[in-house]
Design an enzyme around this catalytic site. Structure first.
Site, PDB file in Angstrom:
ATOM      1  N   PHE A 105      18.012   3.179  19.471  1.00 22.12           N
ATOM      2  CA  PHE A 105      16.851   3.480  18.646  1.00 22.12           C
ATOM      3  C   PHE A 105      17.208   3.883  17.214  1.00 22.12           C
ATOM      4  O   PHE A 105      16.357   3.842  16.333  1.00 22.12           O
ATOM      5  CB  PHE A 105      15.969   4.566  19.281  1.00 22.12           C
ATOM      6  CG  PHE A 105      16.728   5.719  19.843  1.00 22.12           C
ATOM      7  CD1 PHE A 105      17.191   6.739  19.034  1.00 22.12           C
ATOM      8  CD2 PHE A 105      16.979   5.781  21.208  1.00 22.12           C
ATOM      9  CE1 PHE A 105      17.894   7.801  19.563  1.00 22.12           C
ATOM     10  CE2 PHE A 105      17.678   6.846  21.749  1.00 22.12           C
ATOM     11  CZ  PHE A 105      18.141   7.860  20.917  1.00 22.12           C
TER      12      PHE A 105
ATOM     13  N   GLY B 182      16.641   1.357  14.040  1.00 18.40           N
ATOM     14  CA  GLY B 182      15.372   1.216  13.347  1.00 18.40           C
ATOM     15  C   GLY B 182      14.707   2.525  12.981  1.00 18.40           C
ATOM     16  O   GLY B 182      13.630   2.539  12.390  1.00 18.40           O
ATOM     17  N   HIS B 183      15.326   3.660  13.308  1.00 16.11           N
ATOM     18  CA  HIS B 183      14.674   4.966  13.089  1.00 16.11           C
ATOM     19  C   HIS B 183      15.631   5.950  12.435  1.00 16.11           C
ATOM     20  O   HIS B 183      16.115   6.856  13.117  1.00 16.11           O
ATOM     21  CB  HIS B 183      14.190   5.526  14.426  1.00 16.11           C
ATOM     22  CG  HIS B 183      13.161   6.578  14.296  1.00 16.11           C
ATOM     23  ND1 HIS B 183      13.447   7.920  14.258  1.00 16.11           N
ATOM     24  CD2 HIS B 183      11.823   6.495  14.198  1.00 16.11           C
ATOM     25  CE1 HIS B 183      12.336   8.626  14.173  1.00 16.11           C
ATOM     26  NE2 HIS B 183      11.334   7.776  14.135  1.00 16.11           N
ATOM     27  N   PHE B 184      15.918   5.952  11.325  1.00 17.82           N
ATOM     28  CA  PHE B 184      15.659   5.056  10.200  1.00 17.82           C
ATOM     29  C   PHE B 184      16.998   4.494   9.766  1.00 17.82           C
ATOM     30  O   PHE B 184      17.972   5.234   9.753  1.00 17.82           O
ATOM     31  CB  PHE B 184      14.993   5.821   9.066  1.00 17.82           C
ATOM     32  CG  PHE B 184      13.635   6.364   9.460  1.00 17.82           C
ATOM     33  CD1 PHE B 184      12.509   5.567   9.342  1.00 17.82           C
ATOM     34  CD2 PHE B 184      13.493   7.642   9.962  1.00 17.82           C
ATOM     35  CE1 PHE B 184      11.256   6.058   9.691  1.00 17.82           C
ATOM     36  CE2 PHE B 184      12.243   8.135  10.324  1.00 17.82           C
ATOM     37  CZ  PHE B 184      11.122   7.349  10.194  1.00 17.82           C
TER      38      PHE B 184
ATOM     39  N   ILE C 277      17.537   9.380  12.526  1.00 14.99           N
ATOM     40  CA  ILE C 277      17.180  10.633  13.196  1.00 14.99           C
ATOM     41  C   ILE C 277      16.629  10.298  14.572  1.00 14.99           C
ATOM     42  O   ILE C 277      16.133   9.200  14.803  1.00 14.99           O
ATOM     43  CB  ILE C 277      16.166  11.483  12.390  1.00 14.99           C
ATOM     44  CG1 ILE C 277      14.844  10.745  12.211  1.00 14.99           C
ATOM     45  CG2 ILE C 277      16.746  11.898  11.067  1.00 14.99           C
ATOM     46  CD1 ILE C 277      13.749  11.603  11.589  1.00 14.99           C
TER      47      ILE C 277
END
Length: 129
Positions: free
Chosen positions: A47, A50-52, A57
C-alpha cells in the site's frame, strides 16, 4: 492467568489473515482481560506505493485493521480457547467481525519501518452488566 509462549504462538497461528494482509507479528501479553501485540510495517508493504509515493505513510484503515486483528481476532480466538472450545478452532473456520468504531483519533503518522504496539482490553457493555 497469563498465556504461556506456546499458547500465544497457537493463537497467532490460528489468525486467519495471511500475507499480504496480516498485521500482527507477535503477541507480547495475553490473558482473559487484555492483549498486547506488535507489528512492524515493512518498507515494501504493497500500500505504500500509492499512499503516498513521495512520502509514504500507513493508511488509517490499515492501522484499524491491525488493531482489529489483534484485539478482535487474536483476543477472540484466545477467549474461545480459554472456554474449553479449542476444538472449534480446528474443526471450523471461525469468522470474527469488527463492526463498530465509536471514536477513532489518530495522533501521529506511522511511517514505513515503524513498529506499532497494540494494547486492547476487554470491556463489558452496559447491557452485560
Amino acid at each position: 492467568m497469563a498465556a504461556d509462549r506456546e499458547t500465544k504462538e497457537k493463537v497467532l497461528a490460528a489468525v486467519p489473515q495471511k500475507e499480504p494482509f496480516r498485521f500482527i507479528d507477535e503477541i507480547l501479553e495475553l490473558d482473559t482481560e487484555h492483549i498486547v501485540g506488535t507489528y512492524r510495517f515493512r518498507e515494501n508493504e504493497y500500500f505504500y506505493r500509492g499512499h503516498f509515493p513521495d512520502r509514504p505513510i500507513t493508511p488509517g484503515v490499515i492501522l484499524v485493521e491491525a488493531m482489529a486483528q489483534t484485539g478482535v481476532v487474536a483476543f477472540g480466538l484466545y477467549l474461545v480457547m480459554e472456554q474449553g472450545r479449542a476444538g472449534v478452532l480446528e474443526k471450523e473456520k471461525l469468522t470474527t467481525l469488527f463492526t463498530v468504531i465509536d471514536v477513532m483519533e489518530f495522533t501521529g503518522i506511522v511511517k514505513p519501518g515503524e513498529k506499532v504496539v497494540i494494547r486492547e482490553r476487554k470491556s463489558i457493555s452496559e447491557k452485560e452488566t
